[in-house]
Design an enzyme around this catalytic site. Structure first.
Site, PDB file in Angstrom:
ATOM      1  N   SER A   9       0.938  -1.272   0.199  1.00 20.61           N
ATOM      2  CA  SER A   9      -0.004  -0.312   0.347  1.00 20.61           C
ATOM      3  C   SER A   9       0.614   1.315   0.498  1.00 20.61           C
ATOM      4  CB  SER A   9      -1.103  -0.272   1.053  1.00 20.61           C
ATOM      5  OG  SER A   9      -1.272   1.363   1.190  1.00 20.61           O
TER       6      SER A   9
ATOM      7  N   TYR B 226      -2.070  -0.915  10.932  1.00 14.77           N
ATOM      8  CA  TYR B 226      -2.364  -2.102   9.693  1.00 14.77           C
ATOM      9  C   TYR B 226      -1.364  -1.389   8.349  1.00 14.77           C
ATOM     10  CZ  TYR B 226      -4.369  -1.750   4.660  1.00 14.77           C
ATOM     11  OH  TYR B 226      -4.316  -1.435   3.232  1.00 14.77           O
TER      12      TYR B 226
ATOM     13  N   LYS C 173       1.998  -3.648   6.770  1.00 15.13           N
ATOM     14  CA  LYS C 173       2.714  -3.449   5.129  1.00 15.13           C
ATOM     15  C   LYS C 173       3.806  -3.149   5.719  1.00 15.13           C
ATOM     16  CE  LYS C 173      -2.126  -3.878   3.291  1.00 15.13           C
ATOM     17  NZ  LYS C 173      -2.087  -5.455   3.083  1.00 15.13           N
TER      18      LYS C 173
HETATM   19  C1  WQD Z   1      -9.355   8.649   0.424  1.00 18.53           C
HETATM   20  C2  WQD Z   1     -10.138  10.762   1.224  1.00 18.53           C
HETATM   21  C3  WQD Z   1     -10.464  10.963   3.139  1.00 18.53           C
HETATM   22  C4  WQD Z   1     -14.608   9.250   3.305  1.00 18.53           C
HETATM   23  C5  WQD Z   1      -7.044   4.564   2.523  1.00 18.53           C
HETATM   24  C6  WQD Z   1      -5.901   3.522   3.225  1.00 18.53           C
HETATM   25  C7  WQD Z   1      -4.928   2.685   2.209  1.00 18.53           C
HETATM   26  C8  WQD Z   1      -6.061   2.285   1.520  1.00 18.53           C
HETATM   27  C9  WQD Z   1      -7.494   2.971   0.917  1.00 18.53           C
HETATM   28  C10 WQD Z   1      -6.845   0.031   2.306  1.00 18.53           C
HETATM   29  C11 WQD Z   1      -9.776  10.783   2.127  1.00 18.53           C
HETATM   30  C12 WQD Z   1     -12.190  11.104   2.275  1.00 18.53           C
HETATM   31  C13 WQD Z   1     -13.439   9.376   2.545  1.00 18.53           C
HETATM   32  C14 WQD Z   1     -15.545   9.645   3.768  1.00 18.53           C
HETATM   33  C15 WQD Z   1     -14.067  11.190   2.918  1.00 18.53           C
HETATM   34  N1  WQD Z   1      -6.030   0.765   1.750  1.00 18.53           N
HETATM   35  N2  WQD Z   1     -13.045  10.513   3.186  1.00 18.53           N
HETATM   36  N3  WQD Z   1     -15.238  10.895   2.978  1.00 18.53           N
HETATM   37  O1  WQD Z   1      -7.225   7.058   3.760  1.00 18.53           O
HETATM   38  O2  WQD Z   1      -6.435   7.563   1.102  1.00 18.53           O
HETATM   39  O3  WQD Z   1      -6.406   5.224   2.341  1.00 18.53           O
HETATM   40  O4  WQD Z   1      -7.718   3.314   2.702  1.00 18.53           O
HETATM   41  O5  WQD Z   1      -8.001  -0.368   1.952  1.00 18.53           O
HETATM   42  O6  WQD Z   1      -4.094   2.471   3.213  1.00 18.53           O
HETATM   43  O7  WQD Z   1      -5.111   3.995   3.891  1.00 18.53           O
HETATM   44  O8  WQD Z   1      -9.115   6.468   1.317  1.00 18.53           O
HETATM   45  O9  WQD Z   1     -11.315   5.953   0.910  1.00 18.53           O
HETATM   46  O10 WQD Z   1     -10.257   6.677   3.186  1.00 18.53           O
HETATM   47  O11 WQD Z   1      -9.798   8.384   1.635  1.00 18.53           O
HETATM   48  O12 WQD Z   1     -13.554  12.623   2.695  1.00 18.53           O
HETATM   49  O13 WQD Z   1     -15.964   9.240   4.271  1.00 18.53           O
HETATM   50  O14 WQD Z   1     -11.240  10.657   1.066  1.00 18.53           O
HETATM   51  O15 WQD Z   1     -10.567  11.537   3.724  1.00 18.53           O
HETATM   52  O16 WQD Z   1      -9.758  12.455   2.184  1.00 18.53           O
HETATM   53  P1  WQD Z   1      -7.304   6.501   2.106  1.00 18.53           P
HETATM   54  P2  WQD Z   1      -9.936   6.625   2.059  1.00 18.53           P
END
Ligand code: WQD
Length: 334
Positions: free
Chosen positions: A124, A149, A153
């Site tokens: 990741s 998590y 990785k």
């Molecule tokens: C993306 C953006 C949130 C939800 C994570 C893990 C990574 C990978 C993918 C696992 C961010 C914003 C989110 C919401 C929002 N692995 N958001 N409202 O955090 O970049 O990555 O998931 O599965 O290792 O760290 O992905 O999709 O959670 O968030 O505004 O309800 O969307 O703040 O900027 P992230 P995400």
């Protein structure tokens, strides 16, 4: 090649199994169904038009897994299985370390016992941690994270790298994913997490389906052009193709390679929401709320190594991702 795919019923695993079979590889799936729909394997079978060998198993269960290795002689393992909710990992670190580390070590031990020498690992972008400047390049130190998590990785990458040092005839590809979204064209496979989604696109899809009332955008005051976080979203089918190419690379090389799989472009949460609205001709109710703990303002991939080593680059647009994500959600959200 004959490939063992752990977590093959999950979101990325299922798309990869389809890609592997359609490219002529043969696949055995092991999945404990802890975060997958029980009918996913039937859905994969209906897309590829053939039966797939599938065992409901925890891949850290060495005795049960030994039977899997006894039954088939694998050329390679693609290891997707694992826990992946960032927030939950902070509350249950031992569960995350136990599951995500034991499974890799069990697989390596069995691979050694049965002479299987090719390993593709689900890593990741989180391994780049908060210190590196973006776009992230593979040669940057990938030794940090902000959650158990993410640390699992980092630690898995270390275990696999040390294993290769001790076994130079072994091959490992560490695939560092950015933010996979979207669904298979059939509308049969997609991201369908249990409970309230943590990730952005499945949350958006449930708001679009009317199951959740509105999206909260986490933070509108980041130092980015529109104040919301920027990420490198890539289509899950492109990601699946990347796994197939990594497997074929491992077939012809030894040693360890870390490779980013991303588009090389960052877009903001607000831009993604608007792209979803325009691709699917709808309005999405949303509010801008406080920041979520641990989120970085922005990051995306330098995707040149994947192109150079694997001949891979993302081909789907953000519109493709938004349209397919909604197509799956529309057909499958209850
Ligand atoms: C993306 C953006 C949130 C939800 C994570 C893990 C990574 C990978 C993918 C696992 C961010 C914003 C989110 C919401 C929002 N692995 N958001 N409202 O955090 O970049 O990555 O998931 O599965 O290792 O760290 O992905 O999709 O959670 O968030 O505004 O309800 O969307 O703040 O900027 P992230 P995400």
């Amino acid at each position: 090649m004959k490939v063992l795919v752990t977590g093959g019923a999950g979101y990325i695993g299922s798309h990869t199994v389809v890609e592997l079979i359609q490219a002529g590889h043969s696949v055995v799936i092991v999945d404990d169904l802890s975060n997958a729909r029980t009918d996913v394997v039937c859905r994969i079978e209906s897309i590829v038009g053939q039966k797939i060998k599938f065992r409901v198993l925890d891949c850290a269960d060495k005795e049960q897994m030994r039977l899997v290795f006894q039954e088939d002689k694998f050329d390679a393992v693609i290891h997707f299985a694992g826990r992946k909710a960032v927030g939950e990992s902070v509350k249950k670190p031992l569960e995350y370390y136990r599951t995500n580390l034991d499974s890799t070590m069990t697989l390596l031990e069995l691979m050694e016992e049965y002479g299987c020498k090719k390993f593709v690992f689900s890593s990741s972008a989180t391994v780049y941690g908060p210190e590196n400047p973006y776009p992230y390049k593979e040669e940057m130190p990938a030794i940090q994270s902000s959650s158990p998590y993410g640390w699992s990785k980092v630690m898995n990458e270390r275990i696999l790298t040390d294993y290769v040092t001790a076994h130079p005839d072994f091959s490992v590809v560490l695939l560092r994913y950015f933010n996979p979204i979207g669904s298979h064209d059939s509308g049969l496979l997609g991201d369908d997490p249990n409970g309230i989604p943590n990730n952005l696109m499945p949350y958006i899809a449930r708001v679009a389906a009317g199951v959740l009332p509105e999206l909260t955008i986490f933070g509108g005051d980041y130092p980015t052009p529109d104040g919301t976080c920027q990420r490198d979203y890539l289509h899950v089918v492109d990601l699946a193709v990347g796994h197939r190419k990594a497997l074929e690379y491992a077939e012809n090389h030894t040693g360890v390679e870390a490779i980013n799989l991303g588009t090389g472009n960052g877009i903001s949460v607000r831009e993604l929401v608007h792209a979803f609205e325009s691709a699917n001709d709808m309005k999405l109710p949303y509010v801008v709320g406080p920041r979520r703990d641990g989120d970085l303002p922005a990051f995306w991939a330098d995707a040149t190594k994947a192109k150079k080593l694997l001949g891979w680059e993302a081909t789907h647009t953000v519109e493709d991702m938004c349209r397919s994500a909604w197509d799956f959600a529309k057909k499958n959200t209850k």
